[in-house]
Design a protein around this motif. Structure first.
Motif, PDB file in Angstrom:
ATOM      1  N   GLN A   1      -8.889  10.723 -18.178  1.00  0.00           N
ATOM      2  CA  GLN A   1      -9.512  11.436 -17.064  1.00  0.00           C
ATOM      3  C   GLN A   1      -9.824  10.488 -15.914  1.00  0.00           C
TER       4      GLN A   1
ATOM      5  N   ASP B   1      -6.548   9.647 -14.220  1.00  0.00           N
ATOM      6  CA  ASP B   1      -6.084  10.810 -13.452  1.00  0.00           C
ATOM      7  C   ASP B   1      -6.886  10.959 -12.166  1.00  0.00           C
ATOM      8  N   ARG B   2      -8.191  10.684 -12.233  1.00  0.00           N
ATOM      9  CA  ARG B   2      -9.032  10.802 -11.045  1.00  0.00           C
ATOM     10  C   ARG B   2      -8.643   9.756  -9.994  1.00  0.00           C
ATOM     11  N   SER B   3      -8.377   8.532 -10.448  1.00  0.00           N
ATOM     12  CA  SER B   3      -7.972   7.477  -9.506  1.00  0.00           C
ATOM     13  C   SER B   3      -6.634   7.816  -8.851  1.00  0.00           C
TER      14      SER B   3
ATOM     15  N   ALA C   1      -7.730  17.033 -10.345  1.00  0.00           N
ATOM     16  CA  ALA C   1      -8.745  16.128 -10.886  1.00  0.00           C
ATOM     17  C   ALA C   1      -9.929  15.946  -9.953  1.00  0.00           C
ATOM     18  N   ILE C   2      -9.729  16.129  -8.630  1.00  0.00           N
ATOM     19  CA  ILE C   2     -10.831  15.946  -7.678  1.00  0.00           C
ATOM     20  C   ILE C   2     -10.967  17.153  -6.753  1.00  0.00           C
TER      21      ILE C   2
ATOM     22  N   GLU D   1     -14.614  18.079  -5.838  1.00  0.00           N
ATOM     23  CA  GLU D   1     -15.242  17.108  -4.941  1.00  0.00           C
ATOM     24  C   GLU D   1     -14.681  17.208  -3.526  1.00  0.00           C
TER      25      GLU D   1
ATOM     26  N   VAL E   1     -17.276  11.499  -6.852  1.00  0.00           N
ATOM     27  CA  VAL E   1     -16.084  11.138  -7.625  1.00  0.00           C
ATOM     28  C   VAL E   1     -16.395  10.011  -8.598  1.00  0.00           C
TER      29      VAL E   1
ATOM     30  N   ASP F   1     -15.711   6.680  -8.719  1.00  0.00           N
ATOM     31  CA  ASP F   1     -14.503   5.965  -9.110  1.00  0.00           C
ATOM     32  C   ASP F   1     -14.300   4.798  -8.147  1.00  0.00           C
TER      33      ASP F   1
END
Length: 241
Positions: free
Chosen positions: A51, A54-56, A90-91, A94, A118, A120
């Motif tokens: 996760q 994936d967010r990055s 993933a974001i 946000e 986020v 991150d």
């Protein structure tokens, strides 16, 4: 959701009851209760790591969306609002919140809150560049966004390589644990007399030492695999809007 206390207690109590019925060893009962309660965290490690990656990567894709939208003669604020409709999953929550805030407060403040949401390091770096570009009214922002996205993808690739190398270590540790537990289970089923010395107080003390060594090794492995904390950038005041 796997970290819910009810699930942890259920797993711990279930394993402890099995140990009590099969062996009646108090040390093993306690050890399996703790192992069952901690197992959701161990099982969820790979999912949490994926996760985070994936967010990055989603942040890098979102930056490229901003660049492409601005190429059509849109400003940064307009590009942020437009990106909310097609933001990476993933974001997406946000980015939608960022788009809403950007309509009611300065874009720099909304971006800082976005970075805090986020949570991150890639988002922190990207937002730092976006805030500077917005506050200083930087020219050639498209080139800046291209460089930000490239840096973000380089960071993601580095983290993927690190996690791949860690995964080999975890696989080796899992193999050792599975073989050890399978051997112990085989002795319990087919050679119960061989384990009779553990029924005595001295045997329980010995078993406690063995369990402590296994627990220490598992804790050390988890700590070594935990990423070093990264200094956060652009974290907004949690009390902010």
């Amino acid at each position: 959701r796997v970290g819910r206390p009810a699930l942890r207690i259920t797993l711990g109590v279930g394993l402890a009851v099995v140990a009590l019925v099969v062996t009646r060893w108090p040390v093993l009962v306690i050890a399996l209760f703790v192992a069952g309660a901690a197992s959701p965290s161990l099982v969820g490690r790979a999912r949490r790591t994926k996760q985070a990656l994936d967010r990055s990567e989603a942040v890098a894709s979102w930056i490229e969306m901003l660049r492409d939208t601005m190429a059509a003669a849109a400003g940064l604020n307009d590009a942020v609002i437009a990106s909310a409709r097609v933001a990476p999953r993933a974001i997406s929550a946000e980015v939608n919140a960022l788009a809403i805030r950007s309509e009611h407060q300065p874009l720099s403040a909304a971006l800082r809150r976005f970075a805090a949401d986020v949570d991150d390091p890639v988002a922190d770096s990207a937002v730092a560049a976006l805030v500077l570009a917005n506050d200083l009214q930087a020219r050639h922002l498209g080139a800046v966004l291209t460089q930000i996205a490239a840096n973000a993808r380089d960071h993601v690739a580095m983290r993927q390589r690190v996690e791949a190398s860690r995964e080999r270590t975890y696989a080796s540790a899992k193999f050792v644990v599975i073989v050890t537990l399978a051997f112990a289970l085989g002795l319990l089923v087919f050679a119960r007399d061989y384990l009779a010395p553990f029924d005595s107080p001295a045997g329980q003390i010995t078993l406690a030492v063995v369990v402590a060594l296994f627990a220490s090794a598992a804790w050390a492995l988890g700590r070594l695999g935990r990423p070093a904390p990264v200094a956060r950038l652009n974290v907004a005041d949690p009390a902010g809007p």
